[in-house]
Design a protein around this motif. Structure first.
Motif, PDB file in Angstrom:
ATOM      1  N   PHE A   1       0.829  -1.194   0.000  1.00 21.58           N
ATOM      2  CA  PHE A   1       0.000   0.000   0.000  1.00 21.58           C
ATOM      3  C   PHE A   1       0.871   1.253   0.000  1.00 21.58           C
ATOM      4  CE2 PHE A   1      -2.508   3.139   2.512  1.00 21.58           C
ATOM      5  CZ  PHE A   1      -3.671   3.181   1.757  1.00 21.58           C
ATOM      6  N   LYS A   2       1.826   1.298   0.886  1.00 25.44           N
ATOM      7  CA  LYS A   2       2.730   2.447   0.953  1.00 25.44           C
ATOM      8  C   LYS A   2       3.558   2.571  -0.321  1.00 25.44           C
ATOM      9  CE  LYS A   2       4.984   1.542   4.694  1.00 25.44           C
ATOM     10  NZ  LYS A   2       6.022   1.714   5.744  1.00 25.44           N
ATOM     11  N   ALA A   3       4.044   1.444  -0.833  1.00 23.64           N
ATOM     12  CA  ALA A   3       4.862   1.482  -2.048  1.00 23.64           C
ATOM     13  C   ALA A   3       4.073   2.070  -3.214  1.00 23.64           C
ATOM     14  CB  ALA A   3       5.353   0.073  -2.385  1.00 23.64           C
ATOM     15  N   ALA A   4       2.792   1.704  -3.314  1.00 22.89           N
ATOM     16  CA  ALA A   4       1.959   2.270  -4.373  1.00 22.89           C
ATOM     17  C   ALA A   4       1.828   3.777  -4.203  1.00 22.89           C
ATOM     18  CB  ALA A   4       0.580   1.604  -4.373  1.00 22.89           C
ATOM     19  N   LEU A   5       1.634   4.240  -2.979  1.00 22.94           N
ATOM     20  CA  LEU A   5       1.380   5.658  -2.740  1.00 22.94           C
ATOM     21  C   LEU A   5       2.623   6.520  -2.928  1.00 22.94           C
ATOM     22  CD1 LEU A   5      -1.086   5.588   0.293  1.00 22.94           C
ATOM     23  CD2 LEU A   5      -1.591   5.762  -2.155  1.00 22.94           C
ATOM     24  N   THR A   6       3.816   5.916  -2.958  1.00 20.68           N
ATOM     25  CA  THR A   6       5.005   6.720  -3.266  1.00 20.68           C
ATOM     26  C   THR A   6       4.934   7.291  -4.668  1.00 20.68           C
ATOM     27  OG1 THR A   6       6.269   4.804  -4.073  1.00 20.68           O
ATOM     28  CG2 THR A   6       6.470   5.361  -1.725  1.00 20.68           C
ATOM     29  N   ARG A   7       4.115   6.695  -5.532  1.00 22.54           N
ATOM     30  CA  ARG A   7       3.959   7.172  -6.907  1.00 22.54           C
ATOM     31  C   ARG A   7       2.851   8.213  -7.042  1.00 22.54           C
ATOM     32  NH1 ARG A   7       7.742   6.215 -10.433  1.00 22.54           N
ATOM     33  NH2 ARG A   7       6.395   5.566 -12.163  1.00 22.54           N
ATOM     34  N   TYR A   8       2.203   8.530  -5.939  1.00 26.77           N
ATOM     35  CA  TYR A   8       1.040   9.425  -5.977  1.00 26.77           C
ATOM     36  C   TYR A   8       1.503  10.888  -6.019  1.00 26.77           C
ATOM     37  CZ  TYR A   8      -3.781  10.771  -5.231  1.00 26.77           C
ATOM     38  OH  TYR A   8      -5.046  11.287  -5.414  1.00 26.77           O
ATOM     39  N   VAL A   9       0.887  11.686  -6.915  1.00 24.53           N
ATOM     40  CA  VAL A   9       1.279  13.084  -7.093  1.00 24.53           C
ATOM     41  C   VAL A   9       0.146  14.042  -6.717  1.00 24.53           C
ATOM     42  CG1 VAL A   9       2.033  14.832  -8.761  1.00 24.53           C
ATOM     43  CG2 VAL A   9       2.978  12.505  -8.853  1.00 24.53           C
ATOM     44  N   ALA A  10      -1.006  13.921  -7.406  1.00 25.76           N
ATOM     45  CA  ALA A  10      -2.086  14.880  -7.189  1.00 25.76           C
ATOM     46  C   ALA A  10      -3.415  14.276  -7.656  1.00 25.76           C
ATOM     47  CB  ALA A  10      -1.809  16.172  -7.963  1.00 25.76           C
ATOM     48  N   PRO A  11      -4.520  14.687  -7.015  1.00 24.04           N
ATOM     49  CA  PRO A  11      -4.646  15.588  -5.871  1.00 24.04           C
ATOM     50  C   PRO A  11      -4.393  14.834  -4.577  1.00 24.04           C
ATOM     51  CG  PRO A  11      -6.821  14.846  -6.517  1.00 24.04           C
ATOM     52  CD  PRO A  11      -5.856  14.255  -7.515  1.00 24.04           C
ATOM     53  N   SER A  12      -3.732  15.478  -3.628  1.00 25.69           N
ATOM     54  CA  SER A  12      -3.445  14.828  -2.351  1.00 25.69           C
ATOM     55  C   SER A  12      -4.736  14.372  -1.695  1.00 25.69           C
ATOM     56  CB  SER A  12      -2.709  15.800  -1.433  1.00 25.69           C
ATOM     57  OG  SER A  12      -2.422  15.185  -0.196  1.00 25.69           O
ATOM     58  N   GLN A  13      -4.723  13.118  -1.191  1.00 22.20           N
ATOM     59  CA  GLN A  13      -5.920  12.526  -0.606  1.00 22.20           C
ATOM     60  C   GLN A  13      -5.595  11.883   0.743  1.00 22.20           C
ATOM     61  OE1 GLN A  13      -9.315  12.130  -2.713  1.00 22.20           O
ATOM     62  NE2 GLN A  13      -8.154  14.037  -2.897  1.00 22.20           N
ATOM     63  N   ASN A  14      -6.625  11.804   1.591  1.00 27.62           N
ATOM     64  CA  ASN A  14      -6.533  11.043   2.834  1.00 27.62           C
ATOM     65  C   ASN A  14      -6.923   9.599   2.544  1.00 27.62           C
ATOM     66  OD1 ASN A  14      -6.073  13.366   4.639  1.00 27.62           O
ATOM     67  ND2 ASN A  14      -8.195  13.916   4.170  1.00 27.62           N
ATOM     68  N   PHE A  15      -5.954   8.712   2.499  1.00 24.04           N
ATOM     69  CA  PHE A  15      -6.221   7.290   2.264  1.00 24.04           C
ATOM     70  C   PHE A  15      -6.338   6.571   3.594  1.00 24.04           C
ATOM     71  CE2 PHE A  15      -4.666   8.367  -1.895  1.00 24.04           C
ATOM     72  CZ  PHE A  15      -5.238   7.438  -2.767  1.00 24.04           C
ATOM     73  N   VAL A  16      -7.473   5.918   3.832  1.00 24.27           N
ATOM     74  CA  VAL A  16      -7.582   5.014   4.976  1.00 24.27           C
ATOM     75  C   VAL A  16      -7.411   3.590   4.470  1.00 24.27           C
ATOM     76  CG1 VAL A  16      -8.950   6.501   6.465  1.00 24.27           C
ATOM     77  CG2 VAL A  16     -10.115   5.042   4.804  1.00 24.27           C
ATOM     78  N   TYR A  17      -6.911   2.733   5.339  1.00 23.61           N
ATOM     79  CA  TYR A  17      -6.466   1.393   4.950  1.00 23.61           C
ATOM     80  C   TYR A  17      -6.936   0.371   5.981  1.00 23.61           C
ATOM     81  CZ  TYR A  17      -3.068  -2.505   4.696  1.00 23.61           C
ATOM     82  OH  TYR A  17      -2.484  -3.737   4.636  1.00 23.61           O
TER      83      TYR A  17
END
Length: 771
Positions: free
Chosen positions: A408-424
């Motif tokens: 989950f974290k590894a995927a989110l390292t590629r995230y740019v925009a728009p910033s979101q609150n991800f719950v897991y």
């Protein structure tokens, strides 16, 4: 008019016969490597089964185009600024805005930056869309407007994310308003018009959950000013965005939360999400179940995008809300600044082509002059979503495959925009939260006003991924997000100024409801929270409102309807009508200072009432204090309701005015067509209720709300539930165009299940490979 209606109906009826998609039997398609099945359940949700992940995504593209062809074509036209080609001159302002900002230009840099796996899936999805297009199905909108859609391109599968980034991220609109406020009312006026987040308001993470704490760099307000002509030019872009349904709406936002097993009856987590976005026809989301050898995701997709955006796979569930850090800055470029420029040719249906000159500085596009070189200062926009090489699509595809927190974290390292609150949450009982995305670092300024482009106010980098707000298995077993302030002041970085965050009402109400039952929470309990319509705004304001001295009999009767009211915004009640009408009037109290576009949020109204604030005063109307403003605004509200609903306040039932407006993007305001394409019905909820349903100023319509709801039970994934705001279909006379809406209004859900036993009546289409 009758002739027009008959002609339109004839076209649509004929279009139904030629645009109904094939949903059973067998079809041979090039681009597949093996057979795939699409089994639509009783609500039209496709359950896709394929022998390769690429074929599963191919099938997703196929059904997206079958059910939402017009929506997909419209969305890519929006991004490219090509609406005038099919809608004519009325869409020219929107196209100029879209071309000036360069959404398509930014989208074209995405594909080369994506991973090899993502590129393969985008290619497969594109092939699926074009395979469906080749079947000859034509949406009614194409018939009515008289054009044929172009083949789908790979860039079209990533372009809509740019408009989502605009809708959910940035603060240019805040900077424009703040500039006008500062120039007319000063610093004190800024705090009055946009009240800072309350010091005691809930934050998503507590101090002991922060990854890093420290002292933030000093921040302050800049003093750069703009002439009124430049502010008006910037406002023109914002007005064009509003015409597209892209705007900052007070009370707009989303809710998501994750509950640890220590608090649930099953001992495993429950995860809930309901993103609050514009309610359109067709709806934004498309529910889908996507199963290949390793890709096994179910939830909400967006037609045009090759992924499940919100949902779960076999092991992991996730939800999103908008974080809303400040990721945009306006730069007033100096006289000696250098610019590049490009020519944009806009084709206009029924008219001549329009040439638009777009200039860019080193900060970004010049958004203040619409191409003219001699109109006031040159104001450029810097924004994370316009920077090249956005890899957010990698992140969403990675979430579809994630098996644990590390994935989950590894995927989110590629995230740019728009910033979101991800719950897991995962089936092993773990829970977590992460707020990924590029958030600029500013040294010595807070980003709330335009700044000089002379080099003194530059971004110095981005918050490192490891330093972004996150927590894993929090000790209290609960993470609640509702667009509220993310972190306390002990956080080492700045996400934005204290005006960035949504009012704290939804977050506070959700937390109160969930913690009222410290353990034993069930999916049914979570449903009740998602559907809650009790107004904490009323609870905060009622003492001031009920102390008002009415100025006439009608006002007196209206005020009496509020006494003893519990604040529940039910569609069948009268008190919510009076309260929201009165609040609307109070939200206008700054218009004598700032113009008719100025609308206060409820927190700013409350602060004025509590402090007998300056904004209550209106010299022209001879209103000297908040008591007089309360009396006058109640009278205006009562008169308005009497004109709309009749002279007897007992008849002012909320649902008569407050109705969901899921309107068509192109035909929603066309009298001859609106009856066919729009969908409305009475709804409960109001300003800042958990089930958010803020009535629109002037119309009382609900235009934004829970566009999708999901509740995921990690103890039994197939007992999870979801629902959309309207229906799976896009054809106004087709199946499933609005069959979810009554359930959505009544608080019912569909089974979010991969088990065929839960699907009800089914129809299966087999896709077989061909040449």
């Amino acid at each position: 008019m009758l002739i027009v209606l008959v002609a339109v109906l004839g076209v649509v009826l004929w279009a139904r016969a030629t645009s109904t998609p094939q949903v059973s039997g067998e079809v041979t398609l090039g681009g597949l490597s093996g057979p795939a099945t699409v089994t639509r359940d009783r609500w039209g949700v496709p359950h896709i089964r394929a022998q390769t992940d690429e074929d599963a995504v191919f099938a997703l593209g196929y059904v997206h185009w079958q059910d939402r062809a017009w929506q997909m074509d419209f969305q890519r036209r929006v991004v490219a600024g090509r609406l005038s080609e099919v809608l004519g001159a009325p869409a020219l302002a929107q196209d100029k805005f879209l071309r000036t900002w360069g959404f398509q230009k930014a989208a074209e840099t995405v594909l080369p930056a994506l991973s090899e796996q993502a590129r393969r899936l985008v290619q497969a999805y594109t092939a699926g869309v074009n395979a469906a297009m080749a079947q000859g199905q034509v949406a009614p909108e194409f018939r009515i407007l008289g054009y044929t859609p172009e083949p789908w391109k790979e860039v079209d599968s990533v372009s809509w994310s740019k408009l989502m980034a605009y809708d959910l991220g940035g603060n240019m609109e805040d900077e424009v308003l703040n500039t006008r406020v500062m120039q007319r009312l000063g610093q004190q006026g800024l705090d009055e018009v946009t009240a800072p987040y309350p010091a005691d308001g809930p934050t998503i993470l507590s101090g002991d959950e922060l990854a890093k704490t420290g002292t933030q760099p000093g921040a302050g307000l800049d003093t750069a000013t703009l002439p009124e002509s430049a502010i008006d030019a910037l406002q023109a872009h914002l007005n064009a965005a509003r015409e597209l349904g892209l705007q900052a709406v007070p009370g707009k936002g989303s809710n998501d939360w994750v509950i640890g097993g220590s608090r649930t009856a099953s001992g495993k987590p429950i995860l809930a999400d309901d993103p609050h976005l514009a309610l359109t026809s067709p709806m934004l989301w498309y529910l889908a179940d996507l199963q290949g050898p390793t890709l096994k995701a179910i939830g909400a997709s967006i037609p045009g995008l090759p992924a499940i955006v919100i949902g779960r796979n076999e092991r992991v569930a996730w939800g999103v809300t908008n974080t809303n850090p400040d990721v945009q800055d306006l730069y007033i470029e100096p006289a000696d600044a250098s610019f590049t420029q490009r020519q944009e040719i806009i084709k206009v249906k029924g008219g001549d082509d329009v040439t638009l000159t777009v200039r860019e500085s080193r900060h970004g596009p010049v958004v203040s002059d619409a191409g003219a070189s001699d109109v006031g200062p040159r104001v450029a926009l810097r924004w994370t979503a316009l920077q090249p090489g956005d890899t957010t699509m990698d992140a969403f595809l990675g979430l579809n495959y994630a098996q644990n927190w590390d994935d989950f974290k590894a995927a989110l390292t590629r995230y740019v925009a728009p910033s979101q609150n991800f719950v897991y949450a995962d089936v092993d009982g773990n829970t977590g939260y992460y707020a990924p995305g590029r958030v600029p670092l500013r040294d010595g300024w807070d980003g709330s006003l335009p700044v000089s482009g002379d080099g003194s106010r530059e971004w110095t980098g981005f918050i490192p991924f490891e330093g972004l707000p996150h927590t894993y298995n929090p000790a209290d077993g609960l993470v609640v997000t509702a667009n509220n302030k993310v972190v306390p002041d002990s956080y080492a970085y700045s996400l934005g100024n204290e005006r960035n965050w949504a009012e704290p009402y939804r977050a506070a109400r959700i937390t109160d409801l969930l913690t009222a039952k410290p353990d034993g929470l069930t999916v049914q309990d979570v449903k009740a929270v998602q559907l809650d319509t009790v107004s904490l705004v009323w609870q905060d304001m009622k003492d001031a409102l009920l102390a008002t001295q009415p100025d006439g009999e009608l006002s007196r009767q209206a005020l009496e309807l509020l006494r003893g009211w519990d604040g529940n915004m039910r569609a069948d009640a009268v008190a919510p009508t009076v309260f929201e009408a009165w609040l609307m009037q109070l939200q206008k109290m700054a218009q004598d200072e700032l113009g008719n576009a100025a609308t206060l949020n409820s927190l700013s109204v409350l602060k004025q009432l509590q402090s007998d604030g300056e904004l209550c005063r209106n010299v022209a109307a001879q209103i000297q204090n908040c008591a007089a403003e309360l009396r006058a605004s109640l009278g205006r509200a009562a008169d308005d309701l009497s004109a709309r609903l009749g002279a007897d306040p007992a008849d002012w039932t909320y649902g008569r005015l407050h109705q969901v407006a899921s309107n068509h993007r192109a035909f929603g305001d066309v009298t001859a067509l609106a009856w066919l394409f729009n969908h409305s019905a009475p709804t409960s909820g109001g300003t800042n209720t958990v089930n958010v349903a803020r009535p629109e100023q002037g119309t009382f319509r609900q235009t934004h709300g829970a566009s999708y709801r999901q509740i995921i039970d990690l103890s039994d994934m197939n007992s999870s539930v979801f629902i959309g705001s309207l229906g799976q279909g896009g054809n106004p006379l087709g199946d499933h165009v609005s069959d979810q809406q009554p359930m959505w209004i009544e608080g019912q859900y569909l089974p979010m299940s991969t088990d065929a036993a839960d699907w009800g009546r089914v129809r299966t289409l087999t896709l077989t490979p061909g040449t």
